[in-house]
Scaffold this active site. Sequence first.
Site, PDB file in Angstrom:
ATOM      1  N   HIS A 129       2.794 -26.803  53.857  1.00 32.12           N
ATOM      2  CA  HIS A 129       1.831 -27.316  52.882  1.00 32.12           C
ATOM      3  C   HIS A 129       2.119 -26.751  51.503  1.00 32.12           C
ATOM      4  O   HIS A 129       2.397 -25.570  51.354  1.00 32.12           O
ATOM      5  CB  HIS A 129       0.408 -26.908  53.267  1.00 32.12           C
ATOM      6  CG  HIS A 129      -0.227 -27.823  54.253  1.00 32.12           C
ATOM      7  ND1 HIS A 129      -0.619 -29.087  53.920  1.00 32.12           N
ATOM      8  CD2 HIS A 129      -0.526 -27.665  55.557  1.00 32.12           C
ATOM      9  CE1 HIS A 129      -1.151 -29.668  54.982  1.00 32.12           C
ATOM     10  NE2 HIS A 129      -1.100 -28.826  56.001  1.00 32.12           N
ATOM     11  N   CYS A 198       5.415 -31.135  49.616  1.00 33.30           N
ATOM     12  CA  CYS A 198       5.090 -32.337  48.846  1.00 33.30           C
ATOM     13  C   CYS A 198       5.118 -32.059  47.353  1.00 33.30           C
ATOM     14  O   CYS A 198       5.055 -30.924  46.902  1.00 33.30           O
ATOM     15  CB  CYS A 198       3.732 -32.898  49.249  1.00 33.30           C
ATOM     16  SG  CYS A 198       2.360 -31.850  48.797  1.00 33.30           S
ATOM     17  N   ARG A 207       8.716 -35.597  47.567  1.00 30.79           N
ATOM     18  CA  ARG A 207       8.921 -34.367  48.330  1.00 30.79           C
ATOM     19  C   ARG A 207       9.838 -33.455  47.547  1.00 30.79           C
ATOM     20  O   ARG A 207      10.709 -33.921  46.816  1.00 30.79           O
ATOM     21  CB  ARG A 207       9.583 -34.683  49.687  1.00 30.79           C
ATOM     22  CG  ARG A 207       8.763 -35.587  50.589  1.00 30.79           C
ATOM     23  CD  ARG A 207       7.546 -34.884  51.151  1.00 30.79           C
ATOM     24  NE  ARG A 207       6.817 -35.763  52.021  1.00 30.79           N
ATOM     25  CZ  ARG A 207       5.844 -36.576  51.618  1.00 30.79           C
ATOM     26  NH1 ARG A 207       5.490 -36.614  50.347  1.00 30.79           N
ATOM     27  NH2 ARG A 207       5.234 -37.363  52.475  1.00 30.79           N
TER      28      ARG A 207
END
Lengths: 230, 58
Positions: A129, A198, A207
Amino acid sequence: MPVVSVRLVVRTLSELCITVGTLIVLFVVYVLYWTGVKADSAADSQISALHHQWARTPAASAPQRSDPPAPAPYTGGKSFAVMYIPRLGKDWHKPVLEGIGVKDLQKGLGHYATTTRLGQPGNFSVAGHRRTYGDPFKDFPELRPGDAVVLTDGTTWFTYRLDNKPYRTVPSDIGVIDPVPAKSPFRSPGRYLTLTTCDPEWGSSHRLIAWGHLDSTRPVAQGKPQALTG
Amino acid sequence: MYGWIWRHLPGNAWVRAFTSLVLVLAIVYVLFQYIFPWAEPLLPFNDVTVDQGRGATR
């Protein structure tokens, strides 16, 4: 009486607006703060479970050899390694779980199950994340060539070195986790590492990719590698 | 809406205030424990992988 019903409608509408506003504020608190609290405690319990597991199966008895032992197959949804990236913080360390499902990434970093295992020939690929769930890869753009990415599976320390500044691509570019990614600096098969997250921070349109190669390995019994102690 | 709830709670003002507080806390708990964890993956913050079929990777 029309005055009373108008008052009732206005009052109910205002109450609904206040309720929705409160819900939104609560949701923001959840996303910004509570996911981090949950992820940190999940990561801590993953790491302590790993240490517990490693303590039960002592690796120190393994004889000295130049090549690290091949890691055992990973179990989906279970953590199998701890990753350290000094550039992201002296104390930055996260568990790496097998799989890139929603649940896996809520507890730590996720290993693409289709890619190779730690230290093996091929491309060991990991997703994490950028924001929410402890913000593990928040400072991803700060990564630079030469930065160390250190992993341990309880038996061996694996020190990878990055080879590029984070490369920005689109989500459908699955070639970035190929054994020899076409856009990477690599041209021949080797023991590589790919990190994905991301971009932009709160978005999903792109990305960020970082590639590295296996620089050195070291049995856990010999202590932490220089990249972590130096 | 809130006036209606208040009028239908039993007891005096103190008891009603206490019941309201418990109700609010219960709602916040349900939101944080069940509703938000369901809703949050529908937002794009989870899209950190390169696509291999959206169902599997989000």
